[in-house]
Design a protein around this motif. Structure first.
Motif, PDB file in Angstrom:
ATOM      1  N   SER A  87       0.839  -1.203   0.000  1.00 39.87           N
ATOM      2  CA  SER A  87       0.000   0.000   0.000  1.00 39.87           C
ATOM      3  C   SER A  87       0.864   1.239   0.000  1.00 39.87           C
ATOM      4  O   SER A  87       1.958   1.250   0.559  1.00 39.87           O
ATOM      5  N   VAL A  88       0.346   2.258  -0.665  1.00 40.98           N
ATOM      6  CA  VAL A  88       0.995   3.561  -0.757  1.00 40.98           C
ATOM      7  C   VAL A  88      -0.109   4.585  -0.507  1.00 40.98           C
ATOM      8  O   VAL A  88      -0.809   4.978  -1.429  1.00 40.98           O
ATOM      9  N   ASP A  89      -0.297   4.956   0.740  1.00 41.38           N
ATOM     10  CA  ASP A  89      -1.362   5.890   1.096  1.00 41.38           C
ATOM     11  C   ASP A  89      -0.739   7.193   1.580  1.00 41.38           C
ATOM     12  O   ASP A  89       0.154   7.180   2.433  1.00 41.38           O
ATOM     13  N   ALA A  90      -1.212   8.311   1.060  1.00 41.35           N
ATOM     14  CA  ALA A  90      -0.698   9.618   1.459  1.00 41.35           C
ATOM     15  C   ALA A  90      -0.788   9.780   2.975  1.00 41.35           C
ATOM     16  O   ALA A  90      -1.819   9.496   3.580  1.00 41.35           O
ATOM     17  N   GLY A  91       0.305  10.201   3.574  1.00 40.70           N
ATOM     18  CA  GLY A  91       0.336  10.423   5.013  1.00 40.70           C
ATOM     19  C   GLY A  91       0.547   9.163   5.838  1.00 40.70           C
ATOM     20  O   GLY A  91       0.642   9.234   7.054  1.00 40.70           O
ATOM     21  N   GLU A  92       0.592   8.011   5.207  1.00 43.07           N
ATOM     22  CA  GLU A  92       0.789   6.732   5.899  1.00 43.07           C
ATOM     23  C   GLU A  92       2.116   6.128   5.463  1.00 43.07           C
ATOM     24  O   GLU A  92       2.563   6.371   4.344  1.00 43.07           O
ATOM     25  N   PRO A  93       2.744   5.315   6.323  1.00 44.99           N
ATOM     26  CA  PRO A  93       3.972   4.654   5.878  1.00 44.99           C
ATOM     27  C   PRO A  93       3.684   3.650   4.762  1.00 44.99           C
ATOM     28  O   PRO A  93       2.608   3.057   4.713  1.00 44.99           O
ATOM     29  N   LEU A  94       4.648   3.519   3.877  1.00 43.67           N
ATOM     30  CA  LEU A  94       4.592   2.488   2.846  1.00 43.67           C
ATOM     31  C   LEU A  94       4.436   1.139   3.545  1.00 43.67           C
ATOM     32  O   LEU A  94       5.045   0.906   4.584  1.00 43.67           O
ATOM     33  N   THR A  95       3.607   0.254   3.006  1.00 46.59           N
ATOM     34  CA  THR A  95       3.463  -1.085   3.573  1.00 46.59           C
ATOM     35  C   THR A  95       4.009  -2.078   2.562  1.00 46.59           C
ATOM     36  O   THR A  95       3.714  -1.982   1.366  1.00 46.59           O
ATOM     37  N   ILE A  96       4.820  -3.017   3.041  1.00 53.54           N
ATOM     38  CA  ILE A  96       5.427  -4.017   2.170  1.00 53.54           C
ATOM     39  C   ILE A  96       5.145  -5.413   2.712  1.00 53.54           C
ATOM     40  O   ILE A  96       4.720  -5.571   3.856  1.00 53.54           O
ATOM     41  N   ILE A  97       5.386  -6.412   1.888  1.00 49.20           N
ATOM     42  CA  ILE A  97       5.446  -7.800   2.343  1.00 49.20           C
ATOM     43  C   ILE A  97       6.710  -8.378   1.723  1.00 49.20           C
ATOM     44  O   ILE A  97       6.994  -8.176   0.546  1.00 49.20           O
ATOM     45  N   ASP A  98       7.507  -9.036   2.580  1.00 47.51           N
ATOM     46  CA  ASP A  98       8.778  -9.576   2.120  1.00 47.51           C
ATOM     47  C   ASP A  98       9.164 -10.792   2.930  1.00 47.51           C
ATOM     48  O   ASP A  98       8.506 -11.145   3.895  1.00 47.51           O
ATOM     49  N   CYS A  99      10.220 -11.425   2.498  1.00 45.67           N
ATOM     50  CA  CYS A  99      10.802 -12.565   3.214  1.00 45.67           C
ATOM     51  C   CYS A  99      12.175 -12.106   3.664  1.00 45.67           C
ATOM     52  O   CYS A  99      13.032 -11.785   2.841  1.00 45.67           O
ATOM     53  N   SER A 100      12.390 -12.053   4.961  1.00 40.33           N
ATOM     54  CA  SER A 100      13.590 -11.431   5.503  1.00 40.33           C
ATOM     55  C   SER A 100      14.164 -12.237   6.656  1.00 40.33           C
ATOM     56  O   SER A 100      13.467 -12.557   7.611  1.00 40.33           O
ATOM     57  N   SER A 101      15.455 -12.534   6.584  1.00 40.92           N
ATOM     58  CA  SER A 101      16.102 -13.270   7.673  1.00 40.92           C
ATOM     59  C   SER A 101      16.127 -12.445   8.955  1.00 40.92           C
ATOM     60  O   SER A 101      16.032 -12.987  10.045  1.00 40.92           O
ATOM     61  N   SER A 102      16.226 -11.108   8.855  1.00 35.39           N
ATOM     62  CA  SER A 102      16.226 -10.285  10.075  1.00 35.39           C
ATOM     63  C   SER A 102      14.873 -10.376  10.776  1.00 35.39           C
ATOM     64  O   SER A 102      14.816 -10.434  12.012  1.00 35.39           O
TER      65      SER A 102
END
Length: 134
Positions: A87-102
């Motif tokens: 999601s890319v909503d004005a005034g909101e943080p970008l939202t992602i989905i990923d696969c991350s070892s951290s």
């Protein structure tokens, strides 16, 4: 890998494990072996970024992130990362989905939906979409 990452890797590609680019490829129905695949391609971060900014056979770079676009950075031998913009909503943080070892180490789950506002701080991020998407 984590239980989630290991399970994901085993269910999609004969137990080879899961990392960020494997997650993106799996999401696009790309597989290592032709028997399971519509497209027998497997891309790493370097290949995704190079293709999006060069040949554009599989990925096409875009100027700004949009929902369901791919982010990628770290070509040229550096450790990179890739995933999906959700999601890319004005005034909101970008939202992602990923696969991350951290994320796996911190939370015990490698595949997560999470804030991605840290991406906007990076100058080397390419946003792209599969070339066949309009």
């Amino acid at each position: 890998g984590t239980a989630n990452g290991t399970f994901f890797g085993q269910t999609c590609d004969d137990g080879d494990g899961c990392d960020c680019s494997a997650f993106v490829c799996w999401s696009l129905m790309m597989r290592k072996g032709p028997a399971l695949s519509l497209w027998s391609r497997w891309w790493g971060t370097d290949q995704i970024e190079h293709d999006a900014n060069g040949d554009k056979r599989w990925f096409r770079a875009i100027l700004e992130p949009v929902p369901l676009s791919i982010f990628v950075y770290g070509a040229g031998g550096a450790i990179g990362h890739t995933g999906w913009v959700m999601s890319v909503d004005a005034g909101e943080p970008l939202t992602i989905i990923d696969c991350s070892s951290s994320q796996s180490r911190k939370l015990g789950d490698a595949i997560r939906r999470r804030p991605g506002d840290w991406l906007t701080q990076r100058k080397d991020v390419t946003y792209c979409v599969p070339a066949w998407w309009d």
